[in-house]
Structures are given as structure tokens and as C-alpha cells.
Design an enzyme around this catalytic site. Structure first.
Site, PDB file in Angstrom:
ATOM      1  N   ASP A 169       0.818  -1.221   0.000  1.00 13.15           N
ATOM      2  CA  ASP A 169       0.000   0.000   0.000  1.00 13.15           C
ATOM      3  C   ASP A 169       0.850   1.268   0.000  1.00 13.15           C
ATOM      4  O   ASP A 169       0.363   2.330   0.354  1.00 13.15           O
ATOM      5  CB  ASP A 169      -0.964  -0.001   1.194  1.00 13.15           C
ATOM      6  CG  ASP A 169      -0.228   0.059   2.543  1.00 13.15           C
ATOM      7  OD1 ASP A 169       1.022   0.036   2.545  1.00 13.15           O
ATOM      8  OD2 ASP A 169      -0.900   0.120   3.577  1.00 13.15           O
ATOM      9  N   ASP A 197       1.315  -4.187  11.871  1.00 12.99           N
ATOM     10  CA  ASP A 197       2.720  -4.533  11.636  1.00 12.99           C
ATOM     11  C   ASP A 197       3.028  -5.874  12.299  1.00 12.99           C
ATOM     12  O   ASP A 197       3.013  -5.989  13.522  1.00 12.99           O
ATOM     13  CB  ASP A 197       3.625  -3.438  12.213  1.00 12.99           C
ATOM     14  CG  ASP A 197       5.089  -3.657  11.856  1.00 12.99           C
ATOM     15  OD1 ASP A 197       5.420  -4.708  11.276  1.00 12.99           O
ATOM     16  OD2 ASP A 197       5.908  -2.764  12.158  1.00 12.99           O
ATOM     17  N   HIS A 217      -8.802   1.612  18.127  1.00 14.87           N
ATOM     18  CA  HIS A 217      -8.374   2.942  17.696  1.00 14.87           C
ATOM     19  C   HIS A 217      -8.383   3.040  16.170  1.00 14.87           C
ATOM     20  O   HIS A 217      -8.934   3.987  15.589  1.00 14.87           O
ATOM     21  CB  HIS A 217      -6.964   3.216  18.245  1.00 14.87           C
ATOM     22  CG  HIS A 217      -6.405   4.545  17.842  1.00 14.87           C
ATOM     23  ND1 HIS A 217      -6.382   5.624  18.693  1.00 14.87           N
ATOM     24  CD2 HIS A 217      -5.837   4.977  16.680  1.00 14.87           C
ATOM     25  CE1 HIS A 217      -5.829   6.657  18.073  1.00 14.87           C
ATOM     26  NE2 HIS A 217      -5.476   6.290  16.852  1.00 14.87           N
ATOM     27  N   GLU A 218      -7.784   2.055  15.499  1.00 19.47           N
ATOM     28  CA  GLU A 218      -7.701   2.109  14.044  1.00 19.47           C
ATOM     29  C   GLU A 218      -9.070   2.001  13.385  1.00 19.47           C
ATOM     30  O   GLU A 218      -9.349   2.631  12.368  1.00 19.47           O
ATOM     31  CB  GLU A 218      -6.777   1.003  13.525  1.00 19.47           C
ATOM     32  CG  GLU A 218      -5.330   1.153  13.939  1.00 19.47           C
ATOM     33  CD  GLU A 218      -4.719   2.467  13.476  1.00 19.47           C
ATOM     34  OE1 GLU A 218      -5.136   2.990  12.424  1.00 19.47           O
ATOM     35  OE2 GLU A 218      -3.834   2.980  14.179  1.00 19.47           O
TER      36      GLU A 218
END
Length: 468
Positions: A169, A197, A217-218
Site C-alpha cells: 500500500d 505490523d 483505535h484504528e
């Protein structure tokens, strides 16, 4: 800004001491300029890896904004306290006041959002990852009119993967430390996609990187939330571990996501409140589930359960939610005496307990047992002690589960009426007692000789309730 990727960055925390009187070094000035360029540009959110240089004329002004944001004294001077804040673990995009949305406020315009995990981390079992991702998304579906569904093939709205370094990406990860994860804001294509990750150590505890907190959170970004200035909010820029048991969105996060999607008016679990206590002596009482537990037999019905004890006369009734907070009702249950555990089934998930305590890592999805994805509910379950197999009933069929290998037996599912003649086409509840299996459907109970595959006798359910 639609289609923008956001990264969660973790750095080295420097303990704050006295403010030095010496001027900052060239390296510290460069670090500060890069930080302000990325997070306080005033021109929206920057893509990862893209640092915009700012002029010396605006440096002091932006430094004051940064200091104000984090509650520091807005001197415009690069002191040690300001440098310490710049080094804290954080998410790598621009900061706002209170909850924030992205430029043009992108959001999903449909009520059901699909997600798919294409690559898992070896740090946790797949079932733990599935359950944790579902738990993180449920934070949002509890308060807004969005639902989330996991799929295992094709392209989902939110594609999730664990991958290290370059992963397709144009925003490569940076090995262990630094960037933990990143997500794209709502849009077609990459919109909503969330990447973790793989070089990090993913955990469900305070050690390493807590998957639930990072994912929650993401997913806020994947649904359209930017950062908040409220330090207790999930969307605050810096990452810190908090106790995840019973975690709910903080007020600021909830207000931000509801500003985009509105308020969920209907409960996510219609059966969350038990019905009035059922009448155990009704001649037509139907059990939701049943299981042996030590020397007792538990019968479940409408958010309550009755305990039938062999050691004393009488029936004790309790609320399921009071006994086991977090579960409002039970579809099926069985005891495995060798491991001293009881398994509860509710919807697409199951839990294991020892005593009255849930084992860590639960709930888990039914697919973890080997069920195909079309199975979303178990009707009844019973462990057959002398075979070491657990029978799991779904509609008109049943599966055999090998407790030792943790796999479904070959040749299943089988039709109930063909392989277990005499008990009918469906089972509502089942348990083992005194060497016989007991199969309940409707208001009747079949006492069954499993080895001979025949019914010994038929009686009414209420006979187990010490009713005259």
C-alpha cells in the site's frame, strides 16, 4: 480527505525532568520541525512518510499550537518537556480538538459493513484474533446503527491483515517499534482497510501491543474518526494501555462517531434483559439448554436457570446475567468432566468456564470448533463420557466433536432421525445422567440408551422441576 492512511506510531518515552537552559541541538530542531510538519500543518492529514517542510516564520506559531493541544505552557520555545511529548507513542496523523472528523467527513453509507482477515499473526490463535477484532468493532455497533459481518472470501469493505515492512500500500512498516498499524478512512478501494505490523508483539494483555486497543483505535479511523484532544478518549493521539475488561467507548469517542452515523436506537442484543421468571411447573415448559455440572443439572430458560440437585429436594433459580455477567441467555451447554469445564453457546460464539470463571481467550466463534460458516447457532450439546465425543445439534443434523484432538469427526453432519432413531428431528436441550442421554424437544424429554440407539422412556420436562 478520503482514502488517506493513518499510522499508529510508537516511540521512546523520555522521562521529563527540569527544563534545560541550553538551546536545542540541530537534531532536536529537525525532529521538532518534522513533527510539526506532520501533525500540525493546518492543511489536513498527511500521508504516511510524507513530511512537509515549514518555514522558520511559522515554526513558533505551530509549536504554540502543539503545546496548547497537549496542555503545555504555550511558550513557542522548544524545551525538554515539549520534546518529551513529541517522543511519546502516538498515531501518525494531524491532531484536532475534542473528537474530529476528516476533511469532507467521509463515512460508510450502508448499514452492514463486511470485514475479512486475510493474514493472521502467529502471536495469537486465529480464534483469539477473530474474537478480538469482533470485540473491537462491537464498541461501535453498540452505539451507532452499523453492523459488522466477518466474511472469509472475496473483497470486504474492511480488509485486515498482519504484515511486516512493505505490504502493498506504499506505506511500509518499519520493523519492530515505531509504526504499529495504520488504517484508511472510509472510501472505495482501500477505504477502511486496516493493517497491523507483524513485526510487533501482539498480545491481549498489557505486554507488547494490545491488539484490542490498537484495533479499536484504528477502526475509529476506518469509520471516519480523526483524533481527539481528550486524553482519556480512545482516539487521543498517544497510545497507552488501559484495562480492557468491560471496556466501552468514552463519551468523546461516542459523541464523535454518533455525530457521523446517528444513535443506535434498538439494542444490539434483544435478549439482553431477562424476561419475567418462567414458571418451572408449567406442563408445557420448554428448555433453552441443559447440562450436568458436577452432581447438579442446570436447566436454562428465558434468561434464568434452575439448579436441580441430587443431594437435596427443591429447585433453585437464578438469573444468568447475575451468575455469569456478559451472557444474557444460553442456547446450548455441556460439561466435560475430564477437564472440569463447562461450555456455553450463544449465537455465533461459545465460552468455556471452570467453576464460575470464564477461561481467557473467550468468547470464540463457532468456526473455531470446525463448524462451517453457515452455522450461526447451536441448538443443543452433550458430551458422551464413554466415547469421549461431544454431540452438537443444529436444526435437523448433528456433529461429532473429538475433545482430545479438538476437531470434528469425519462423516458429519448426520441427520438426527436417521442416526439417533426415536428422538425425533430436532433437539432443544441435552445432558447425560446416570449413564443415559436425555434429549428434550418441546415439552418432552427422551431418556436414551446411546449404545443401543433406542429410547428407554419419555416424560414431561416439568417432571425434573420437582412439581406435583
Amino acid at each position: 480527505m478520503e482514502g488517506v492512511v493513518f499510522v499508529l506510531i510508537v516511540g521512546i518515552v523520555v522521562h521529563c525532568g527540569a527544563v534545560p537552559t541550553t538551546s536545542p541541538s540541530p537534531e532536536e530542531l529537525t525532529k521538532a520541525q518534522d513533527y510539526l510538519s506532520q501533525f500540525f500543518t493546518g492543511a489536513g492529514v498527511n500521508a504516511p512518510g510524507r513530511v512537509l517542510r515549514i518555514s522558520l516564520d511559522s515554526f513558533e506559531e505551530r509549536l504554540r499550537k502543539m503545546q496548547e493541544f497537549f496542555g503545555l505552557e504555550a511558550t513557542g520555545q522548544l524545551d525538554s518537556q515539549t520534546l518529551e511529548v513529541m517522543g511519546r507513542p502516538r498515531c501518525g496523523f494531524a491532531d484536532v480538538t475534542r473528537y474530529g472528523h476528516f476533511d469532507s467527513q467521509p463515512k460508510w453509507d450502508k448499514p452492514l459493513i463486511t470485514y475479512r482477515i486475510t493474514e493472521y499473526t502467529p502471536d495469537l490463535s486465529q480464534s483469539d484474533v477473530d474474537a478480538t477484532i469482533a470485540k473491537a468493532l462491537k464498541l461501535y455497533s453498540d452505539v451507532i446503527p452499523l453492523d459488522f459481518e466477518q466474511i472469509d472470501s472475496g473483497t470486504a469493505d474492511i480488509m485486515i491483515m498482519f504484515k511486516g515492512l512493505a505490504h502493498g500500500d506504499f506505506s511500509p512498516f518499519d520493523a519492530e517499534g515505531g509504526v504499529l498499524a495504520h488504517a484508511f478512512s472510509p472510501a472505495e478501494g482501500l477505504g477502511g482497510d486496516t493493517h497491523f505490523d507483524e513485526d510487533e508483539s501482539w498480545t491481549l494483555t498489557s505486554a507488547g501491543s494490545n491488539l484490542f486497543l490498537v484495533a479499536a483505535h484504528e477502526f475509529g479511523h476506518a469509520l471516519g474518526l480523526a483524533h481527539s484532544q481528550v486524553q482519556t478518549a480512545l482516539m487521543f493521539p498517544t497510545y497507552q494501555y488501559v484495562n480492557t475488561e468491560g471496556y466501552k467507548l468514552q463519551d468523546d469517542d461516542r459523541e464523535g462517531i454518533q455525530a457521523l452515523y446517528g444513535v443506535r436506537t434498538e439494542p444490539t442484543e434483544p435478549e439482553s434483559r431477562p424476561q419475567p421468571p418462567p414458571d418451572r411447573c408449567s406442563r408445557t415448559v420448554v428448555f433453552d439448554a441443559a447440562t450436568s455440572v458436577g452432581k447438579n443439572i442446570y436447566f436454562f430458560k428465558d434468561g434464568y436457570f434452575w439448579t436441580h440437585s441430587r443431594s437435596w429436594d427443591g429447585i433453585n433459580m437464578r438469573s444468568i446475567q447475575v451468575a455469569w455477567p456478559g451472557i444474557s441467555s444460553i442456547d446450548a451447554a455441556y460439561e466435560h468432566k475430564r477437564t472440569n469445564t463447562v461450555t456455553f453457546f450463544k449465537g455465533n460464539n461459545y465460552w468455556k468456564l471452570r467453576g464460575n470463571t470464564f477461561l481467557p481467550g473467550y468468547p470464540r466463534p463457532l468456526s473455531d470448533l470446525g463448524f462451517p460458516l453457515y452455522v450461526t447457532k447451536v441448538d443443543a450439546a452433550v458430551h458422551v463420557s464413554f466415547t469421549g465425543r461431544t454431540l452438537l445439534f443444529v436444526n435437523s443434523k448433528y456433529w461429532g466433536y473429538d475433545e482430545r484432538s479438538g476437531t470434528m469427526d469425519d462423516g458429519y453432519p448426520k441427520f438426527i432421525h436417521r442416526d439417533l432413531p426415536g428422538i425425533g428431528n430436532q433437539v432443544d436441550a441435552a445432558f447425560e445422567s446416570k449413564g443415559y442421554l436425555h434429549f428434550s424437544h418441546g415439552s418432552e424429554m427422551k431418556v436414551y440408551d446411546y449404545m443401543r440407539r433406542r429410547t428407554i422412556r419419555t416424560q414431561s420436562n416439568y417432571k425434573f422441576m420437582d412439581c406435583k
